[in-house]
Design a protein around this motif. Sequence first.
Motif, mmCIF file in Angstrom:
data_model
loop_
_atom_site.group_PDB
_atom_site.id
_atom_site.type_symbol
_atom_site.label_atom_id
_atom_site.label_comp_id
_atom_site.label_asym_id
_atom_site.label_seq_id
_atom_site.Cartn_x
_atom_site.Cartn_y
_atom_site.Cartn_z
ATOM 1 N N GLN A 118 0.732 -1.221 -0.008
ATOM 2 C CA GLN A 118 0.035 -0.064 -0.041
ATOM 3 C C GLN A 118 0.850 1.334 -0.010
ATOM 4 O O GLN A 118 0.536 2.340 -0.832
ATOM 5 N N GLN A 119 1.893 1.095 0.669
ATOM 6 C CA GLN A 119 2.823 2.482 0.744
ATOM 7 C C GLN A 119 3.348 2.639 -0.428
ATOM 8 O O GLN A 119 3.688 3.721 -0.990
ATOM 9 N N ARG A 120 3.841 1.309 -1.320
ATOM 10 C CA ARG A 120 4.565 1.799 -2.413
ATOM 11 C C ARG A 120 3.388 2.301 -3.524
ATOM 12 O O ARG A 120 3.885 3.076 -4.383
ATOM 13 N N VAL A 121 2.144 1.739 -3.224
ATOM 14 C CA VAL A 121 1.110 2.563 -4.321
ATOM 15 C C VAL A 121 0.994 4.088 -3.904
ATOM 16 O O VAL A 121 0.738 4.819 -4.771
ATOM 17 N N ALA A 122 1.224 4.440 -2.853
ATOM 18 C CA ALA A 122 1.007 5.806 -2.133
ATOM 19 C C ALA A 122 2.179 6.456 -2.764
ATOM 20 O O ALA A 122 1.969 7.578 -3.204
ATOM 21 N N ILE A 123 3.497 5.954 -2.989
ATOM 22 C CA ILE A 123 4.235 6.655 -3.677
ATOM 23 C C ILE A 123 4.137 6.822 -5.231
ATOM 24 O O ILE A 123 4.446 7.806 -5.683
ATOM 25 N N ALA A 124 3.752 5.881 -5.701
ATOM 26 C CA ALA A 124 3.441 5.858 -7.095
ATOM 27 C C ALA A 124 2.358 6.879 -7.439
ATOM 28 O O ALA A 124 2.396 7.689 -8.418
ATOM 29 N N ARG A 125 1.330 7.010 -6.574
ATOM 30 C CA ARG A 125 0.184 7.857 -6.634
ATOM 31 C C ARG A 125 0.871 9.276 -6.776
ATOM 32 O O ARG A 125 0.409 10.256 -7.416
ATOM 33 N N ALA A 126 1.796 9.618 -5.690
ATOM 34 C CA ALA A 126 2.539 10.821 -5.600
ATOM 35 C C ALA A 126 3.473 11.246 -6.961
ATOM 36 O O ALA A 126 3.254 12.291 -7.467
ATOM 37 N N LEU A 127 4.212 10.070 -7.502
ATOM 38 C CA LEU A 127 4.828 10.536 -8.508
ATOM 39 C C LEU A 127 3.907 10.592 -9.936
ATOM 40 O O LEU A 127 4.618 11.465 -10.773
ATOM 41 N N ALA A 128 2.802 10.405 -9.779
ATOM 42 C CA ALA A 128 1.797 10.319 -10.779
ATOM 43 C C ALA A 128 1.591 11.941 -11.590
ATOM 44 O O ALA A 128 1.547 12.399 -12.490
ATOM 45 N N MET A 129 1.878 13.002 -10.431
ATOM 46 C CA MET A 129 1.684 14.161 -10.735
ATOM 47 C C MET A 129 3.010 14.848 -11.169
ATOM 48 O O MET A 129 2.969 16.135 -11.245
ATOM 49 N N GLU A 130 3.960 13.781 -11.417
ATOM 50 C CA GLU A 130 5.494 14.471 -11.769
ATOM 51 C C GLU A 130 6.134 15.834 -10.894
ATOM 52 O O GLU A 130 6.381 16.818 -11.660
ATOM 53 N N PRO A 131 5.960 15.519 -9.561
ATOM 54 C CA PRO A 131 6.407 16.690 -8.839
ATOM 55 C C PRO A 131 8.010 16.690 -8.902
ATOM 56 O O PRO A 131 8.498 15.737 -8.808
ATOM 57 N N PRO A 132 8.326 17.908 -8.815
ATOM 58 C CA PRO A 132 9.840 17.993 -8.737
ATOM 59 C C PRO A 132 10.340 17.827 -7.226
ATOM 60 O O PRO A 132 11.580 17.786 -6.898
#
Length: 255
Positions: free
Chosen positions: A156-170
């Motif tokens: 679940q935490q790895r999904v949360a990281i992928a979700r955050a990365l989906a917005m392409e944040p710097p």
Amino acid sequence: MTAPVSASQDAYTITLSQVCKSYGDYQVLKDVNENVTRGEVVVICGPSGSGKSTLIRTINRLEEISSGSIMLDGRNIHAQMRAKELNALRSRVGFVFQSFNLFPHLSVVENVSMSPIRVKGVSPAVAHDKALKLLDRVGLADKASSYPAQLSGGQQQRVAIARALAMEPPVMLFDEPTSALDPEMVGEVLAVMKSLAAEGMTMLCVTHEMGFAREVADRIWFIDAGRILETAKPDEFFKNPQHPRAQRFLADLRH
């Protein structure tokens, strides 16, 4: 003690100047002055209740500050702004919580693709394809159709990281991302964070994982009672901490 912020901020992704935060009469953050350069990994450590989580939450305005300023790529993120501007700001600062915060009624791939669709207006097909790539990146391509309740805490935490990365944040912020996990699941989350650091992601991490801090961080911020008492490279911090409170903190960890 931390030095005042340099007058030249061009090289900095994040600049904190005289940041204070209070809840009524209780002062949580006291005159925090620090910079984070592009591509830098900063680990924030200190005893419980020292202000670590509050500090990191001010960087995307999950917490408002009482005074001072926080600049993100030259913009004061605590200045007055409309809701749309605030959402745009937060889309540039990925945040990973200790409690995952996934939507239980959405599949894994839907959790990852939802923000790009709703916030950025990305087409569902494009967002879905990108979500699958991100899930592959965090080692969960085979779980795309699963629901959060069917996953382990580490997954679940790895999904949360992928979700955050989906917005392409710097910039990525991590607030004790492994503290809610069973010990055997910690390593799989830290491995993803290490890979992000190796790729040059700007990261601020609140964590008690000192092995990760020693191996991955460019700098350690040691905070206690709302003040950053020491900043140092990991080797310097762990081998020869300067502030007596940092010395005591590390001695307690070793025991």
